[in-house]
Design an enzyme around this catalytic site. Structure first.
Site, PDB file in Angstrom:
ATOM      1  N   LYS A  65      22.385  32.861  48.384  1.00 24.65           N
ATOM      2  CA  LYS A  65      22.631  32.807  49.842  1.00 24.65           C
ATOM      3  C   LYS A  65      23.631  33.887  50.256  1.00 24.65           C
ATOM      4  CE  LYS A  65      25.855  29.762  51.413  1.00 24.65           C
ATOM      5  NZ  LYS A  65      26.940  30.395  52.192  1.00 24.65           N
ATOM      6  N   ASN A  66      24.723  33.988  49.490  1.00 27.63           N
ATOM      7  CA  ASN A  66      25.795  34.898  49.911  1.00 27.63           C
ATOM      8  C   ASN A  66      25.473  36.375  49.666  1.00 27.63           C
ATOM      9  OD1 ASN A  66      27.174  32.755  50.886  1.00 27.63           O
ATOM     10  ND2 ASN A  66      28.698  32.655  49.248  1.00 27.63           N
ATOM     11  N   CYS A 111      37.202  26.875  59.987  1.00 28.05           N
ATOM     12  CA  CYS A 111      36.313  25.841  59.475  1.00 28.05           C
ATOM     13  C   CYS A 111      37.124  24.958  58.552  1.00 28.05           C
ATOM     14  CB  CYS A 111      35.089  26.436  58.807  1.00 28.05           C
ATOM     15  SG  CYS A 111      35.406  27.077  57.188  1.00 28.05           S
ATOM     16  N   ARG A 113      40.279  31.091  58.378  1.00 28.56           N
ATOM     17  CA  ARG A 113      39.265  32.131  58.215  1.00 28.56           C
ATOM     18  C   ARG A 113      39.185  33.104  59.398  1.00 28.56           C
ATOM     19  NH1 ARG A 113      33.956  29.727  55.557  1.00 28.56           N
ATOM     20  NH2 ARG A 113      33.817  31.843  54.773  1.00 28.56           N
ATOM     21  N   ASP A 166      34.227  29.292  45.001  1.00 27.45           N
ATOM     22  CA  ASP A 166      33.036  28.489  45.317  1.00 27.45           C
ATOM     23  C   ASP A 166      32.641  27.562  44.159  1.00 27.45           C
ATOM     24  OD1 ASP A 166      32.962  29.632  47.781  1.00 27.45           O
ATOM     25  OD2 ASP A 166      31.271  30.962  47.386  1.00 27.45           O
ATOM     26  N   ARG A 220      22.861  23.666  53.600  1.00 30.89           N
ATOM     27  CA  ARG A 220      23.127  25.039  54.076  1.00 30.89           C
ATOM     28  C   ARG A 220      22.919  26.064  52.966  1.00 30.89           C
ATOM     29  NH1 ARG A 220      28.742  25.938  56.713  1.00 30.89           N
ATOM     30  NH2 ARG A 220      27.841  27.991  56.633  1.00 30.89           N
TER      31      ARG A 220
HETATM   32  C1  EPZ Z   1      32.758  34.763  51.444  1.00 28.76           C
HETATM   33  O1  EPZ Z   1      33.451  34.307  52.596  1.00 28.76           O
HETATM   34  C2  EPZ Z   1      31.717  33.710  51.121  1.00 28.76           C
HETATM   35  N1  EPZ Z   1      30.803  33.574  52.246  1.00 28.76           N
HETATM   36  C3  EPZ Z   1      32.394  32.375  50.799  1.00 28.76           C
HETATM   37  O2  EPZ Z   1      31.415  31.436  50.422  1.00 28.76           O
HETATM   38  C4  EPZ Z   1      33.350  32.595  49.622  1.00 28.76           C
HETATM   39  O3  EPZ Z   1      34.042  31.396  49.364  1.00 28.76           O
HETATM   40  C5  EPZ Z   1      34.340  33.712  49.957  1.00 28.76           C
HETATM   41  O4  EPZ Z   1      33.634  34.928  50.320  1.00 28.76           O
HETATM   42  C6  EPZ Z   1      35.282  34.054  48.811  1.00 28.76           C
HETATM   43  O5  EPZ Z   1      34.546  34.402  47.676  1.00 28.76           O
HETATM   44  C7  EPZ Z   1      29.760  34.391  52.337  1.00 28.76           C
HETATM   45  O6  EPZ Z   1      29.537  35.269  51.503  1.00 28.76           O
HETATM   46  C8  EPZ Z   1      28.854  34.219  53.503  1.00 28.76           C
HETATM   47  P1  EPZ Z   1      36.809  36.421  52.469  1.00 28.76           P
HETATM   48  P2  EPZ Z   1      34.370  35.305  53.437  1.00 28.76           P
HETATM   49  O7  EPZ Z   1      36.747  37.303  53.651  1.00 28.76           O
HETATM   50  O8  EPZ Z   1      33.761  36.647  53.449  1.00 28.76           O
HETATM   51  C9  EPZ Z   1      41.119  35.643  54.489  1.00 28.76           C
HETATM   52  C10 EPZ Z   1      30.291  29.341  50.514  1.00 28.76           C
HETATM   53  O9  EPZ Z   1      30.587  28.159  50.238  1.00 28.76           O
HETATM   54  N2  EPZ Z   1      40.668  36.589  55.533  1.00 28.76           N
HETATM   55  O10 EPZ Z   1      36.792  37.038  51.122  1.00 28.76           O
HETATM   56  O11 EPZ Z   1      34.655  34.640  54.733  1.00 28.76           O
HETATM   57  C11 EPZ Z   1      40.299  34.344  54.514  1.00 28.76           C
HETATM   58  O12 EPZ Z   1      40.752  33.437  55.473  1.00 28.76           O
HETATM   59  C12 EPZ Z   1      31.283  30.241  51.238  1.00 28.76           C
HETATM   60  O13 EPZ Z   1      29.186  29.851  50.269  1.00 28.76           O
HETATM   61  C13 EPZ Z   1      41.558  36.947  56.533  1.00 28.76           C
HETATM   62  O14 EPZ Z   1      42.709  36.507  56.584  1.00 28.76           O
HETATM   63  O15 EPZ Z   1      35.678  35.295  52.537  1.00 28.76           O
HETATM   64  C14 EPZ Z   1      40.436  33.860  53.078  1.00 28.76           C
HETATM   65  O16 EPZ Z   1      41.635  33.186  52.930  1.00 28.76           O
HETATM   66  C15 EPZ Z   1      32.509  29.547  51.701  1.00 28.76           C
HETATM   67  N3  EPZ Z   1      41.117  37.832  57.483  1.00 28.76           N
HETATM   68  C16 EPZ Z   1      40.483  35.158  52.279  1.00 28.76           C
HETATM   69  O17 EPZ Z   1      40.865  36.187  53.212  1.00 28.76           O
HETATM   70  C17 EPZ Z   1      39.853  38.364  57.467  1.00 28.76           C
HETATM   71  O18 EPZ Z   1      39.517  39.173  58.348  1.00 28.76           O
HETATM   72  C18 EPZ Z   1      39.165  35.582  51.626  1.00 28.76           C
HETATM   73  O19 EPZ Z   1      38.117  35.516  52.582  1.00 28.76           O
HETATM   74  C19 EPZ Z   1      38.974  38.002  56.423  1.00 28.76           C
HETATM   75  C20 EPZ Z   1      39.404  37.100  55.460  1.00 28.76           C
END
Ligand code: EPZ
Length: 419
Positions: free
Chosen positions: A22-23, A118, A123, A307, A399
């Site tokens: 999915k990701n 969420c 996020r 994850d 999902r």
């Molecule tokens: C991706 O989310 C995945 N989603 C998530 O999978 C996964 O848990 C995550 O990466 C970490 O591996 C998809 O690929 C669609 P990040 P993403 O940006 O891109 C902070 C699942 O269950 N952050 O690496 O949203 C954020 O809050 C999902 O399939 C900011 O502060 O993750 C987090 O603490 C859940 N500002 C950290 O960075 C930003 O602009 C990492 O988030 C972006 C992120």
């Protein structure tokens, strides 16, 4: 609302084939917005988030022809695509923010709803916005929307991400493909799903090179007609490996390159599992006694995946002794803890660390899912509990886990979906 009834404990045995990720699919589908020519994406998982992304692309003007099994999508974009992504579409899936980069890069404007927080954390999308701004996007936030535009093509530049972010890396790579000149992205996320995205884009004629956490992109004028098959889902593969460890199970997990879950397989070896791997297969036998691990920490790839944190916690609940799990990626990813306690788990949470004392058995209870990976963990827990557990609100699980209950049934789990 659908729910599962699971009659445990179940011994897991047999083989399971891993579906598309999915990701990896989500950013690849978003990136199809860059194309004038048709694109064919294969091995899509049949899960709700993929439907949401396909609906989002349709709402922007893409024509989508799905194969009979719904795993292959041919995507044909109009000459004049729309650039508006509404709150009703974005609120159901935060991954929708991934259309911002391609829309700005290709159509030079976009109005897209700001995704909210969420259950697993706030996020924010500040890193996405700051990086796209450096590439030439101007934006303002108004009434819950990001109003963005650029004066023609984006311009290549150097961006150093302050923190590693999967989504911000993906959005920036996609946007930079059609930008003028050279973009250098530093401190990138290097999750296998991101490498899958860049393999796809390079296949279509993009010029992207990697060196460690640095990604160099030379802008091209357009991308070519292409076909691409999405990688297998490493998180689901890891989930099945953990399932096999819970009750001395034995599984053959097919259709995945084991190297991409190396950190997690090393953990499972420490737990006592016997593991053999080939190029695209994992053979795993669960231990007689599950050994506890003191210091599990989630980290960006190549570290242990956040994850898989909730699924690993279920395993540690059944281990011999005390374990700790530290969640380093999301600030609120322990919602499953209260539900696991209802089965008899002994878990204390201090800030971002869970301290787990292993128990001999779980006893069945009604459980409520609160997020995708947490609900998968509850299913694993119910599989290892004595009696019939009900897992409610499995729309979270739908999902992202393709055909989960049928795959589980095939390997010996007594599971039934109630509508
Ligand atoms: C991706 O989310 C995945 N989603 C998530 O999978 C996964 O848990 C995550 O990466 C970490 O591996 C998809 O690929 C669609 P990040 P993403 O940006 O891109 C902070 C699942 O269950 N952050 O690496 O949203 C954020 O809050 C999902 O399939 C900011 O502060 O993750 C987090 O603490 C859940 N500002 C950290 O960075 C930003 O602009 C990492 O988030 C972006 C992120």
């Amino acid at each position: 609302m659908d729910k599962f009834l699971i009659n445990g404990p179940c011994k897991i045995k047999g083989n399971v084939s891993i579906s598309g990720s999915k990701n990896a699919s989500l950013p690849i589908l978003a990136a199809t917005l860059l194309f004038d020519k048709p694109v064919v994406i294969k091995n899509l998982p049949r899960v709700r988030d993929i439907n949401t992304m396909l609906n989002l692309l349709k709402s922007l003007g893409s024509k989508i022809i799905l194969s009979r099994d719904k795993k292959t999508a041919k995507i044909i974009n109009k000459k004049n695509m729309k650039t508006f992504a509404s709150y009703s579409l974005v609120k159901t899936m935060r991954g929708s923010i991934l259309v911002l980069g391609p829309l700005i890069s290709k159509y030079h404007k976009s109005k897209i709803s700001l995704p909210g927080g969420c259950l697993i954390g706030a996020r924010p999308v500040n890193y996405h916005l700051t990086a796209l701004k450096k590439l030439g996007m101007k934006y303002e936030l108004k009434d819950g929307y990001i109003l963005a535009k650029s004066k023609g093509k984006l311009s290549g530049t150097t961006i150093n991400f302050p923190k590693i972010s999967v989504g911000a890396t993906e959005n920036s790579i996609i946007a930079a493909c059609l930008a003028k000149g050279k973009t250098i992205l530093k401190n990138c996320a290097i999750e296998p799903e991101i490498k899958d995205l860049t393999n796809f884009l390079n296949k279509a004629g993009a010029k992207i090179k990697w060196k460690g956490r640095v990604c160099k992109i030379i802008g091209v004028n357009s991308l070519n007609q292409t076909e691409y098959s999405v990688m297998a889902d490493r998180i689901m593969a890891g989930t099945f490996c953990i399932a096999a460890c819970l009750n001395q199970g034995s599984l053959e997990i097919k259709n995945l390159n084991p190297k991409i879950i190396n950190s997690e397989l090393n953990l499972l070896k420490k737990v006592g599992a016997r593991i053999k791997t080939t190029e695209n297969k994992i053979l795993i036998k669960g231990p007689k006694k599950i050994k506890s691990i003191k210091n599990i920490k989630t980290k960006e790839f190549p570290g242990v995946a956040t994850d898989l944190q909730s699924q690993l916690m279920v395993l540690m609940c059944k281990a011999n002794g005390k374990s700790t799990i530290t969640e380093n990626i999301f600030e609120n990813r322990f919602m499953h803890v209260a539900e696991l306690r209802r089965l008899g788990a002994k878990i204390n949470v201090k800030k971002n660390q869970a301290i787990i004392r292993g128990v001999n058995k779980f006893v069945a209870a009604p459980l409520i899912s609160s997020d995708l990976r947490g609900s998968i963990a509850l299913v694993l827990a119910a599989i290892s509990a004595e009696g019939t557990s009900r897992v409610d609100r499995i729309y979270h699980l739908d999902r992202g886990a393709e055909n989960f209950e049928n795959k589980l049934k095939k390997i010996g789990v007594k599971i039934k979906r109630l509508k």
